[in-house]
Design a protein around this motif. Structure first.
Motif, PDB file in Angstrom:
ATOM      1  N   ASN A 131       1.530  -1.603   0.239  1.00  0.00           N
ATOM      2  CA  ASN A 131      -0.047  -0.035   0.211  1.00  0.00           C
ATOM      3  C   ASN A 131       0.615   0.898  -0.101  1.00  0.00           C
ATOM      4  O   ASN A 131       0.582   2.153  -0.736  1.00  0.00           O
ATOM      5  CB  ASN A 131      -0.972   0.267   1.249  1.00  0.00           C
ATOM      6  CG  ASN A 131      -2.030  -0.800   1.085  1.00  0.00           C
ATOM      7  OD1 ASN A 131      -2.210  -1.592   0.240  1.00  0.00           O
ATOM      8  ND2 ASN A 131      -2.594  -1.189   2.097  1.00  0.00           N
ATOM      9  N   SER A 132       1.954   1.318   0.229  1.00  0.00           N
ATOM     10  CA  SER A 132       3.261   2.428   0.637  1.00  0.00           C
ATOM     11  C   SER A 132       3.237   2.619  -0.615  1.00  0.00           C
ATOM     12  O   SER A 132       3.857   4.021  -1.123  1.00  0.00           O
ATOM     13  CB  SER A 132       3.848   1.874   1.671  1.00  0.00           C
ATOM     14  OG  SER A 132       4.386   3.314   1.675  1.00  0.00           O
ATOM     15  N   SER A 133       3.516   1.739  -1.298  1.00  0.00           N
ATOM     16  CA  SER A 133       4.239   1.733  -2.478  1.00  0.00           C
ATOM     17  C   SER A 133       3.332   2.799  -3.560  1.00  0.00           C
ATOM     18  O   SER A 133       3.751   3.805  -4.534  1.00  0.00           O
ATOM     19  CB  SER A 133       4.573   0.785  -3.148  1.00  0.00           C
ATOM     20  OG  SER A 133       4.044   0.149  -3.570  1.00  0.00           O
TER      21      SER A 133
ATOM     22  N   ALA B 183      -1.636  -4.282  -4.160  1.00  0.00           N
ATOM     23  CA  ALA B 183      -1.873  -3.332  -3.108  1.00  0.00           C
ATOM     24  C   ALA B 183      -3.446  -2.943  -3.899  1.00  0.00           C
ATOM     25  O   ALA B 183      -4.353  -2.965  -3.573  1.00  0.00           O
ATOM     26  CB  ALA B 183      -0.822  -2.668  -3.231  1.00  0.00           C
ATOM     27  N   VAL B 184      -2.968  -2.408  -5.112  1.00  0.00           N
ATOM     28  CA  VAL B 184      -4.534  -2.012  -5.770  1.00  0.00           C
ATOM     29  C   VAL B 184      -6.149  -2.970  -6.048  1.00  0.00           C
ATOM     30  O   VAL B 184      -6.235  -2.671  -5.822  1.00  0.00           O
ATOM     31  CB  VAL B 184      -3.954  -1.748  -7.397  1.00  0.00           C
ATOM     32  CG1 VAL B 184      -5.320  -1.470  -8.701  1.00  0.00           C
ATOM     33  CG2 VAL B 184      -2.905  -0.812  -7.272  1.00  0.00           C
ATOM     34  N   ASN B 185      -5.336  -4.324  -6.293  1.00  0.00           N
ATOM     35  CA  ASN B 185      -6.293  -5.449  -6.768  1.00  0.00           C
ATOM     36  C   ASN B 185      -5.760  -6.856  -4.767  1.00  0.00           C
ATOM     37  O   ASN B 185      -6.657  -7.067  -4.973  1.00  0.00           O
ATOM     38  CB  ASN B 185      -5.903  -6.555  -7.235  1.00  0.00           C
ATOM     39  CG  ASN B 185      -6.048  -5.282  -8.771  1.00  0.00           C
ATOM     40  OD1 ASN B 185      -6.852  -5.586  -9.157  1.00  0.00           O
ATOM     41  ND2 ASN B 185      -4.572  -5.255  -9.211  1.00  0.00           N
ATOM     42  N   ASP B 186      -5.429  -6.288  -4.109  1.00  0.00           N
ATOM     43  CA  ASP B 186      -5.688  -6.819  -2.644  1.00  0.00           C
ATOM     44  C   ASP B 186      -5.448  -7.987  -2.258  1.00  0.00           C
ATOM     45  O   ASP B 186      -6.455  -9.087  -2.031  1.00  0.00           O
ATOM     46  CB  ASP B 186      -6.779  -6.835  -2.184  1.00  0.00           C
ATOM     47  CG  ASP B 186      -7.374  -6.856  -0.867  1.00  0.00           C
ATOM     48  OD1 ASP B 186      -6.166  -6.687   0.172  1.00  0.00           O
ATOM     49  OD2 ASP B 186      -7.964  -6.973   0.061  1.00  0.00           O
ATOM     50  N   VAL B 187      -4.367  -8.517  -3.509  1.00  0.00           N
ATOM     51  CA  VAL B 187      -4.316 -10.321  -3.539  1.00  0.00           C
ATOM     52  C   VAL B 187      -2.347 -10.111  -2.732  1.00  0.00           C
ATOM     53  O   VAL B 187      -2.045  -9.292  -2.626  1.00  0.00           O
ATOM     54  CB  VAL B 187      -4.460 -10.580  -4.948  1.00  0.00           C
ATOM     55  CG1 VAL B 187      -5.590 -10.753  -5.524  1.00  0.00           C
ATOM     56  CG2 VAL B 187      -3.151  -9.491  -5.913  1.00  0.00           C
ATOM     57  N   HIS B 188      -2.448 -11.297  -2.635  1.00  0.00           N
ATOM     58  CA  HIS B 188      -0.120 -11.425  -2.310  1.00  0.00           C
ATOM     59  C   HIS B 188       0.373 -12.389  -3.508  1.00  0.00           C
ATOM     60  O   HIS B 188       0.669 -12.924  -3.303  1.00  0.00           O
ATOM     61  CB  HIS B 188      -1.059 -12.429  -0.821  1.00  0.00           C
ATOM     62  CG  HIS B 188      -1.504 -11.973   0.388  1.00  0.00           C
ATOM     63  ND1 HIS B 188      -0.759 -10.330   1.009  1.00  0.00           N
ATOM     64  CD2 HIS B 188      -2.907 -11.329   0.484  1.00  0.00           C
ATOM     65  CE1 HIS B 188      -1.290 -10.022   1.814  1.00  0.00           C
ATOM     66  NE2 HIS B 188      -2.359 -11.033   1.471  1.00  0.00           N
TER      67      HIS B 188
ATOM     68  N   LYS C  63      -4.165  10.411  -0.414  1.00  0.00           N
ATOM     69  CA  LYS C  63      -5.205   9.501   0.456  1.00  0.00           C
ATOM     70  C   LYS C  63      -4.856   8.094  -0.407  1.00  0.00           C
ATOM     71  O   LYS C  63      -5.164   6.952   0.146  1.00  0.00           O
ATOM     72  CB  LYS C  63      -6.714   9.631  -0.006  1.00  0.00           C
ATOM     73  CG  LYS C  63      -6.894  10.836   0.483  1.00  0.00           C
ATOM     74  CD  LYS C  63      -8.338  10.968   0.747  1.00  0.00           C
ATOM     75  CE  LYS C  63      -9.014  12.106   1.898  1.00  0.00           C
ATOM     76  NZ  LYS C  63     -10.687  12.674   2.001  1.00  0.00           N
ATOM     77  N   ALA C  64      -4.535   8.518  -1.794  1.00  0.00           N
ATOM     78  CA  ALA C  64      -4.578   6.573  -2.013  1.00  0.00           C
ATOM     79  C   ALA C  64      -5.186   5.798  -2.781  1.00  0.00           C
ATOM     80  O   ALA C  64      -5.496   4.733  -2.927  1.00  0.00           O
ATOM     81  CB  ALA C  64      -3.073   6.004  -1.162  1.00  0.00           C
TER      82      ALA C  64
ATOM     83  N   GLY D 134      -5.200   3.449  -7.859  1.00  0.00           N
ATOM     84  CA  GLY D 134      -5.501   3.793  -6.555  1.00  0.00           C
ATOM     85  C   GLY D 134      -6.253   1.904  -5.812  1.00  0.00           C
ATOM     86  O   GLY D 134      -5.830   1.137  -5.909  1.00  0.00           O
ATOM     87  N   LEU D 135      -5.375   2.421  -4.097  1.00  0.00           N
ATOM     88  CA  LEU D 135      -5.945   2.031  -3.351  1.00  0.00           C
ATOM     89  C   LEU D 135      -7.767   1.276  -3.629  1.00  0.00           C
ATOM     90  O   LEU D 135      -8.444   2.443  -3.158  1.00  0.00           O
ATOM     91  CB  LEU D 135      -5.657   1.629  -2.334  1.00  0.00           C
ATOM     92  CG  LEU D 135      -3.887   1.916  -2.174  1.00  0.00           C
ATOM     93  CD1 LEU D 135      -3.722   2.420  -0.938  1.00  0.00           C
ATOM     94  CD2 LEU D 135      -3.688   0.882  -2.181  1.00  0.00           C
ATOM     95  N   PRO D 136      -8.375  -0.339  -3.401  1.00  0.00           N
ATOM     96  CA  PRO D 136      -9.219  -0.345  -2.850  1.00  0.00           C
ATOM     97  C   PRO D 136     -10.014   0.936  -1.587  1.00  0.00           C
ATOM     98  O   PRO D 136      -9.348   0.854  -0.641  1.00  0.00           O
ATOM     99  CB  PRO D 136      -9.703  -1.675  -2.535  1.00  0.00           C
ATOM    100  CG  PRO D 136      -8.236  -2.255  -2.109  1.00  0.00           C
ATOM    101  CD  PRO D 136      -7.591  -1.467  -2.927  1.00  0.00           C
ATOM    102  N   PRO D 137     -11.008   1.036  -1.662  1.00  0.00           N
ATOM    103  CA  PRO D 137     -11.503   2.007  -0.327  1.00  0.00           C
ATOM    104  C   PRO D 137     -11.306   0.350   1.199  1.00  0.00           C
ATOM    105  O   PRO D 137     -11.368   1.898   1.353  1.00  0.00           O
ATOM    106  CB  PRO D 137     -13.316   2.091  -0.596  1.00  0.00           C
ATOM    107  CG  PRO D 137     -13.432   1.993  -2.347  1.00  0.00           C
ATOM    108  CD  PRO D 137     -12.459   1.000  -2.686  1.00  0.00           C
TER     109      PRO D 137
END
Length: 500
Positions: free
Chosen positions: A149-151, A347-352, A164-165, A392-395
């Motif tokens: 997320n920081s990236s 981070a954008v897709n919230d996957v690992h 706010k990303a 951006g990041l998911p809400p």
């Protein structure tokens, strides 16, 4: 130091000895003669199982006596480290516990029966350990996601898109200072000869000067976060977004190494060296590459001050390692910053799980051609960087993390591979390149299963432990299916670059 009872008792059957010598030694290890001497028996527990150990000096003395009786020296007088039992620092006990001394098989069996764990205890401990590992894995993933997320936040700051990303929660440029540093983003991609990765054949360099990016007020109001990325209309012109405007500022170079001009890929990796789509390729000497790279990573402002440079890559570690082969080490650059689009994608897709460049571009709605050309890959990597930052990041990534309940062992579902989404087709060449399929016989028009691992000893160890590793199901692909994969998207969509 200690040795496992099972290790010393099975020492006569190891592959250190021929079959004839094994036949001679077997009665000494497996018969009652093994127990007819004084042994100090120790019990050792870990979190999941228990062990019975003997002092290694007693084991060495036993082997020495056996060598004198049989006249066999090879394999019996080896250094202790071949017998030694490794004690894990995470074990429940610091040292094995002495439970008694034995000099007969009956005494040995009696002590073992009194201190051995039952099957129920072993199953319960394994279940608790599995839950513990699942919790640790979840914690590790959560910490890693904070870095991902920081990236994305850092990328949005550099591009002036908002601090706010989360593009769906802010106005363009909200919280971004006009006096912020404006670095130069440089994406580097290196292609090597598939038969010898020490032979560099191509280098791609793409640059984006963030000082040239218009202000947030001048950029389009539409961002990729406002679009339905799952239902992109490729048949009509794409709407102008912040990312598309910024990507128009990217400049790209494609360097081809003159000394390696005869080294062409095409067996495992598609040969796209002649298909640079962002200008004209440049032939350079390998000896000139360090100077060219140094010049490409050196920028100054109007006052002559050196500007900050950020290296951007997709799985960038590999490309930076390839650069060292050319004689240039980017880590010599002072205050160098490196950003990886694989981390941003997670981070954008919230996957690992990591994804190939083609998958990232597809998810961002970028039409691409001729990957595995270093110049194209560098340009598309920088485009992916901009698109991911604009998305951006998911809400929900901004909400405080709630405690995660780790399921019990019987509630943990078996791991399954994700099913491909409708309309996604892997590229045939990338299937071969990744090792998922391999060409067997052109006359048969079929492909075989993935080759077995080349690691030494894997099957031998499995057989010695009494189990056989699971076999992958055989898969074949006909010539018709190959054609369907290659023509899957026609001309309206780009061909995917990676495999799920």
């Amino acid at each position: 130091m200690f040795v496992l009872v099972s290790t010393i008792r099975g020492w006569g059957n190891t592959d250190l000895f021929s079959r004839a010598i094994q036949h001679v030694l077997r009665p000494y290890f497996e018969g009652d003669e093994f127990y007819n001497r004084k042994w100090d028996l120790y019990h050792y527990e870990t979190s999941v199982r228990d062990f019975f150990l003997l002092p290694i000096d007693q084991a060495q003395e036993f082997l020495k006596d056996l060598s004198e009786q049989t006249g066999i020296t090879k394999g019996l007088l080896d250094p202790p480290n071949k017998l030694a039992f490794f004690i894990s620092p995470e074990a429940a006990q610091e040292e094995p516990k002495l439970i008694g001394s034995v000099s007969s098989k009956e005494e040995f069996n009696k002590l073992v029966a009194a201190h051995s764990w039952s099957d129920e205890v072993i199953a319960d401990r394994k279940k608790k350990e599995k839950v513990k590992k699942a919790r640790k894995k979840k914690e590790k993933q959560s910490l890693a996601m904070m870095g991902y997320n920081s990236s994305v936040r850092t990328a949005r700051q550099h591009l002036g898109l908002g601090m706010k990303a989360c593009a769906m929660k802010e106005a363009a440029g909200e919280g971004v200072s006009e006096d912020r540093p404006r670095p130069v983003l440089v994406a580097i991609d290196v292609e090597a000869w598939e038969q010898d990765h020490n032979q560099i054949t191509e280098i791609g360099i793409a640059t984006l000067d963030t000082a040239l990016i218009p202000s947030a007020a001048e950029l389009p109001a539409l961002s990729l976060a406002d679009m339905d990325m799952a239902n992109i209309d490729y048949d009509n012109p794409a709407p102008k977004t912040r990312a598309s405007v910024i990507n128009e500022l990217i400049k790209c170079r494609h360097l081809r190494i003159h000394e390696n001009r005869s080294l062409r890929n095409g067996i495992y990796v598609s040969d796209a060296a002649d298909k640079f789509d962002f200008g004209e390729s440049e032939w350079v000497s390998l000896g000139d590459v360090p100077a060219i790279l140094g010049e490409s990573l050196r920028f100054f402002d109007e006052n002559g001050n050196k500007r900050n440079v950020i290296i951007v890559g997709h799985d960038v570690k590999q490309d930076l390692a390839y650069l060292r082969i050319t004689g240039y080490d980017v880590w010599n650059i002072k205050d160098l910053e490196v950003m990886d689009t694989t981390a941003m994608y997670k981070a954008v897709n919230d996957v690992h799980e990591s994804r190939g460049l083609g998958r990232v571009l597809t998810d961002m709605g970028v039409i691409f051609w001729n990957l595995h050309n270093a110049g194209n890959d560098a340009a598309y990597t920088l485009q992916a960087f901009v698109c991911l930052a604009d998305r951006g990041l998911p809400p929900y990534s901004h909400q405080p993390a709630s405690p995660v309940a780790v399921p019990a062992e019987d509630e943990i579902p078996p791991a399954t591979l994700p099913e491909p989404k409708e309309g996604e087709y892997p590229d045939y060449e990338d299937l071969v390149e990744s090792g998922c399929i391999s060409y067997i016989d052109p006359a048969k028009n079929q492909l075989g299963p993935r080759p077995k691992s080349g690691k030494k000893g894997g099957r031998a160890r499995a057989n010695r432990d009494g189990f056989e590793p699971p076999q992958e199901p055989k898969r074949t692909v006909t010539a018709q299916q190959i054609a369907e994969v290659e023509d899957g998207w026609g001309t309206s969509k780009p061909v995917e670059d990676d495999v799920w």
